[in-house]
Design an enzyme around this catalytic site. Sequence first.
Site, PDB file in Angstrom:
ATOM      1  CG  LEU A 128      -6.630  -5.377  -2.998  1.00 45.36           C
ATOM      2  CD1 LEU A 128      -7.010  -6.835  -3.209  1.00 45.36           C
ATOM      3  CD2 LEU A 128      -7.818  -4.468  -3.321  1.00 45.36           C
ATOM      4  CG  ASP A 129      -7.570  -1.170   2.759  1.00 44.11           C
ATOM      5  OD1 ASP A 129      -6.666  -0.461   2.277  1.00 44.11           O
ATOM      6  OD2 ASP A 129      -8.753  -0.799   2.892  1.00 44.11           O
ATOM      7  CD  GLU A 130      -5.062  -6.644   8.144  1.00 43.21           C
ATOM      8  OE1 GLU A 130      -5.395  -7.818   8.339  1.00 43.21           O
ATOM      9  OE2 GLU A 130      -5.675  -5.662   8.620  1.00 43.21           O
TER      10      GLU A 130
END
Length: 238
Positions: A107-109
Site C-alpha cells: 500500500l502507498d505510504e
Amino acid sequence: MAKTLDLERILHRQGFGTRKMCRILIVNEEVTVNGEVCDDPDAKFALDDTLHFTVNGEAWQYREHSYLMMHKPAHYECTHKTQFHPTIYTLLPEPLVERGIQCIGRLDEDTTGLILLSDDGQFIHKVSSPKHHVPKVYEVTCKHALSAADLAHLLSGVKLLDEEETITALAVTSVSTTVIHMTLAEGKYHQVKRMIAAIGNRVEALKRIKIGQLTLPDTMAAGEWRWLSAEDLIAVQS
Ligand code: URA
C-alpha cells in the site's frame, strides 16, 4: 506423527536469532516449553501447534508458517529499506521479521487499511498473483463529488496513462457524494489513484477494507496486527 526437532533449531527457525544465540538463551534458562523451563538445547519437541514456549517471558506458539493481518497506519512504508518514513515491519515483533515475514502486495505510504503478511511463499503467490484474481475493496474519498456517470465510467473501464488496455472496477458503490467503495481484481501501481485521476477527480484518502472475503475489523486500530485464523485464511482465498 508430527516431526520432532531440538529446541535450539526450533527457536532459530522461529526467528530468535542465530543458533548460537538461541543456545545461549536456552542454557541461561530464558526459555520455557509447555510451562516448564528447558535448559537443554538438544531436547526434542514435536513440531505442531500444541507446542507453546516463552522466550524472556514472552509467550509464543510454534508455527510452521506465519500469517497475519495488519491495519496499516498512514505514513508508514511497506518496504524494508525506507527513505522518508518508518517501515510497517517496525510494528511487528522482531522474531517475525527475522524469520522473513513480508507483506503481500504494497500500500502507498499515505494509504491505510488491511494488509496481509506471511512467510509462506505459496500463500503469498496465491493471494498476490493477478491470475488468482483475489478481489480487493478500497474506500476511496475523493476531492470532488462523483456523478452516476463517473461510477459507470469506472465500471465500464478507464484508460490509464502508460497502459494499453482499459481497466475496470469489478464493483463500485456510493457511500456519500465524495466517498465510494471500489472493488478491483488487480493491483497495478497506484491503481486507485490513477483510475480516479482518469475520471478527472483526485483521491484525498484511501483505505483498503477487504481482501477476498476478509474484512478489516472495525475494532482493529491503525498500527495493530493479529494472527489470521484458519477461517480467515479460507476467507482471503474465497
Ligand atoms: N491503489 C493506490 O493508488 N494506492 C494504494 O496504496 C493501493 C491501491
